[in-house]
Enzyme design. Structure first.
Site, mmCIF file in Angstrom:
data_model
loop_
_atom_site.group_PDB
_atom_site.id
_atom_site.type_symbol
_atom_site.label_atom_id
_atom_site.label_comp_id
_atom_site.label_asym_id
_atom_site.label_seq_id
_atom_site.Cartn_x
_atom_site.Cartn_y
_atom_site.Cartn_z
ATOM 1 N N THR A 50 0.874 -1.185 0.000
ATOM 2 C CA THR A 50 0.000 0.000 0.000
ATOM 3 C C THR A 50 0.904 1.225 0.000
ATOM 4 O O THR A 50 1.683 1.423 0.946
ATOM 5 C CB THR A 50 -0.891 0.025 1.255
ATOM 6 O OG1 THR A 50 -1.651 -1.180 1.293
ATOM 7 C CG2 THR A 50 -1.842 1.213 1.220
ATOM 8 N N LYS A 108 -7.873 1.532 -3.176
ATOM 9 C CA LYS A 108 -7.528 1.036 -1.831
ATOM 10 C C LYS A 108 -7.712 2.142 -0.777
ATOM 11 O O LYS A 108 -8.322 1.915 0.278
ATOM 12 C CB LYS A 108 -6.074 0.539 -1.848
ATOM 13 C CG LYS A 108 -5.434 0.314 -0.504
ATOM 14 C CD LYS A 108 -5.691 -1.045 0.043
ATOM 15 C CE LYS A 108 -5.121 -1.181 1.451
ATOM 16 N NZ LYS A 108 -5.486 -2.404 2.108
ATOM 17 N N LYS A 146 -1.834 4.673 8.717
ATOM 18 C CA LYS A 146 -1.040 4.855 7.481
ATOM 19 C C LYS A 146 -1.954 5.129 6.287
ATOM 20 O O LYS A 146 -1.740 6.062 5.512
ATOM 21 C CB LYS A 146 -0.205 3.587 7.222
ATOM 22 C CG LYS A 146 0.460 3.554 5.850
ATOM 23 C CD LYS A 146 1.098 2.203 5.528
ATOM 24 C CE LYS A 146 1.527 2.139 4.070
ATOM 25 N NZ LYS A 146 2.098 0.863 3.669
HETATM 26 P P1 NAD Z 1 5.763 -6.367 7.141
HETATM 27 O O1 NAD Z 1 6.521 -5.251 7.796
HETATM 28 O O2 NAD Z 1 5.388 -7.565 7.918
HETATM 29 O O3 NAD Z 1 6.561 -6.858 5.823
HETATM 30 C C1 NAD Z 1 7.303 -6.021 4.975
HETATM 31 C C2 NAD Z 1 8.621 -6.722 4.706
HETATM 32 O O4 NAD Z 1 9.356 -5.991 3.717
HETATM 33 C C3 NAD Z 1 9.524 -6.824 5.945
HETATM 34 O O5 NAD Z 1 9.810 -8.198 6.230
HETATM 35 C C4 NAD Z 1 10.789 -6.055 5.532
HETATM 36 O O6 NAD Z 1 11.984 -6.597 6.078
HETATM 37 C C5 NAD Z 1 10.739 -6.189 4.027
HETATM 38 N N1 NAD Z 1 11.552 -5.229 3.268
HETATM 39 C C6 NAD Z 1 11.818 -3.934 3.564
HETATM 40 N N2 NAD Z 1 12.600 -3.424 2.581
HETATM 41 C C7 NAD Z 1 12.834 -4.408 1.677
HETATM 42 C C8 NAD Z 1 13.561 -4.489 0.448
HETATM 43 N N3 NAD Z 1 14.226 -3.456 -0.072
HETATM 44 N N4 NAD Z 1 13.572 -5.672 -0.220
HETATM 45 C C9 NAD Z 1 12.905 -6.747 0.276
HETATM 46 N N5 NAD Z 1 12.198 -6.725 1.427
HETATM 47 C C10 NAD Z 1 12.171 -5.566 2.116
HETATM 48 O O7 NAD Z 1 4.454 -5.653 6.514
HETATM 49 P P2 NAD Z 1 3.104 -6.378 6.000
HETATM 50 O O8 NAD Z 1 2.083 -6.367 7.076
HETATM 51 O O9 NAD Z 1 3.477 -7.642 5.299
HETATM 52 O O10 NAD Z 1 2.608 -5.283 4.936
HETATM 53 C C11 NAD Z 1 3.221 -5.148 3.650
HETATM 54 C C12 NAD Z 1 2.416 -4.140 2.843
HETATM 55 O O11 NAD Z 1 1.060 -4.606 2.736
HETATM 56 C C13 NAD Z 1 2.332 -2.743 3.466
HETATM 57 O O12 NAD Z 1 2.436 -1.793 2.450
HETATM 58 C C14 NAD Z 1 0.952 -2.721 4.139
HETATM 59 O O13 NAD Z 1 0.419 -1.416 4.229
HETATM 60 C C15 NAD Z 1 0.153 -3.603 3.179
HETATM 61 N N6 NAD Z 1 -1.007 -4.288 3.778
HETATM 62 C C16 NAD Z 1 -0.883 -4.955 4.976
HETATM 63 C C17 NAD Z 1 -1.998 -5.604 5.509
HETATM 64 C C18 NAD Z 1 -1.900 -6.350 6.830
HETATM 65 O O14 NAD Z 1 -2.952 -6.721 7.371
HETATM 66 N N7 NAD Z 1 -0.718 -6.610 7.362
HETATM 67 C C19 NAD Z 1 -3.217 -5.580 4.827
HETATM 68 C C20 NAD Z 1 -3.306 -4.922 3.588
HETATM 69 C C21 NAD Z 1 -2.183 -4.277 3.072
#
Ligand code: NAD
Length: 300
Positions: free
Chosen positions: A93, A168, A243
């Site tokens: 997102t 979204k 966010k």
């Molecule tokens: P998270 O923090 O668990 O996972 C993100 C991962 O990205 C981390 O493990 C981090 O180490 C990794 N990362 C950072 N920089 C990187 C790079 N350069 N290369 C590779 N990996 C890298 O977050 P999440 O909950 O999995 O959310 C991910 C996205 O999905 C966000 O944008 C969030 O807003 C969106 N989202 C999350 C949810 C939810 O319920 N968790 C729901 C809908 C959307």
């Protein structure tokens, strides 16, 4: 079958990558976090030790990263290493402007960009039942469909680059506002001597019916699967709601659209994150509504 590079193997990306493995795709992954890497490797992801090693020769690159800053930085790093015409599908997102900038970078380097943020949370990622909101040229969307089908219950082509992110943040602005509205109704109902169940039975079959009430009911009892029954253990956290509301307000300001309720909801979730922290489910905001926390000045 596709060779996919999956970048960002966190709470969402890890299970999404695991589902692609289960469906028979070759999935190479990269994440700087050791814990995320270990879990993904157990699920059969071929984890590499650098972005370049993960993306070289991949037909598709999927990103699931924390923010637009991470996405643009990642694209800067990987674009020189991609084979021509790679499909670049971003499910993070991010701001609409960042999604469009990422798409411009990708197209400029000869690749096909797709922004495809998701709704459905970690449970949807695990079950392969996410909803994807897609912004892309039709040809890129069609190319992405076989992969989306593995991870999704539904995918909707919303328009050109950025349209997925636009859908979204509009959706989540409604969600943030409606959860506060439902919470205020339960607080008022209780003060008037109404039981939670009675209010639920009326509102869920009347004009107040909405997802925040019938799927994610913020009081324990009426909907046994809602986070309220689990002390608001995270599904979709207060931090993520905050966010998304900030992204919605930034887009509203950029485009001169007045979204007064969205702006007020953003302020209330920000205040709630200071009271309760960012980690519990966002429906826990009802606890602050019932406590009267928002009636007090922030400094009290
Ligand atoms: P998270 O923090 O668990 O996972 C993100 C991962 O990205 C981390 O493990 C981090 O180490 C990794 N990362 C950072 N920089 C990187 C790079 N350069 N290369 C590779 N990996 C890298 O977050 P999440 O909950 O999995 O959310 C991910 C996205 O999905 C966000 O944008 C969030 O807003 C969106 N989202 C999350 C949810 C939810 O319920 N968790 C729901 C809908 C959307």
């Amino acid at each position: 079958m596709n060779t996919v590079a999956f970048l960002g193997l966190g709470r969402m990306g890890g299970p999404m990558a695991a589902n692609l493995v289960k469906a028979g795709h070759t999935v190479r992954g990269y994440d700087p976090e050791h814990k995320a890497v270990d879990i993904a490797a157990e699920a059969g992801v071929d984890v590499r030790d650098s972005l370049t090693a993960a993306v070289t020769d991949a037909e598709t690159v999927i990103t699931m990263l924390p923010s637009g800053k991470h996405l643009l930085g990642c694209y800067q790093d990987i674009l020189p290493s991609l084979r021509p015409g790679t499909l670049l599908l971003d499910s993070s997102t991010v701001a609409v402007a960042d999604a469009r900038a990422a798409a411009d970078m990708a197209r400029g380097a000869g690749h096909e960009p797709v922004d495809a943020p998701v709704s459905g949370g970690v449970s949807g990622a695990r079950a392969g039942t996410l909803t994807f909101m897609v912004g892309a040229e039709t040809s890129a969307y069609e190319r992405a469909i076989p992969l989306l089908d593995v991870m999704a219950a539904k995918h909707i082509h919303c328009g050109a680059a950025g349209a997925g992110q636009a859908a979204k943040i509009c959706n989540n602005m409604v969600l943030g506002v409606s959860m506060i509205a439902v919470s205020e109704a339960f607080a008022l109902g209780r003060s008037l001597g109404l039981s939670d169940q009675a209010l639920y039975d009326v509102a869920s079959t009347s004009s107040a019916q909405c997802w925040s009430l019938t799927t994610y009911c913020p009081v324990p009892g009426p909907v046994p699967t809602s986070p309220a029954n689990n002390d608001y253990g995270a599904g979709f956290t207060t931090g993520l709601m905050s966010k998304d509301l900030h992204l919605a307000q930034a887009a509203a300001e950029d485009n001169d659209v007045s979204t007064a309720l969205g702006a007020h909801a953003m302020e209330l979730y920000d205040r709630f994150a200071k009271i309760d922290g960012p980690h519990r489910d966002f429906s826990a905001i009802i606890t602050a509504v019932i406590d009267g926390a928002f009636a007090k000045k922030e400094s009290e």
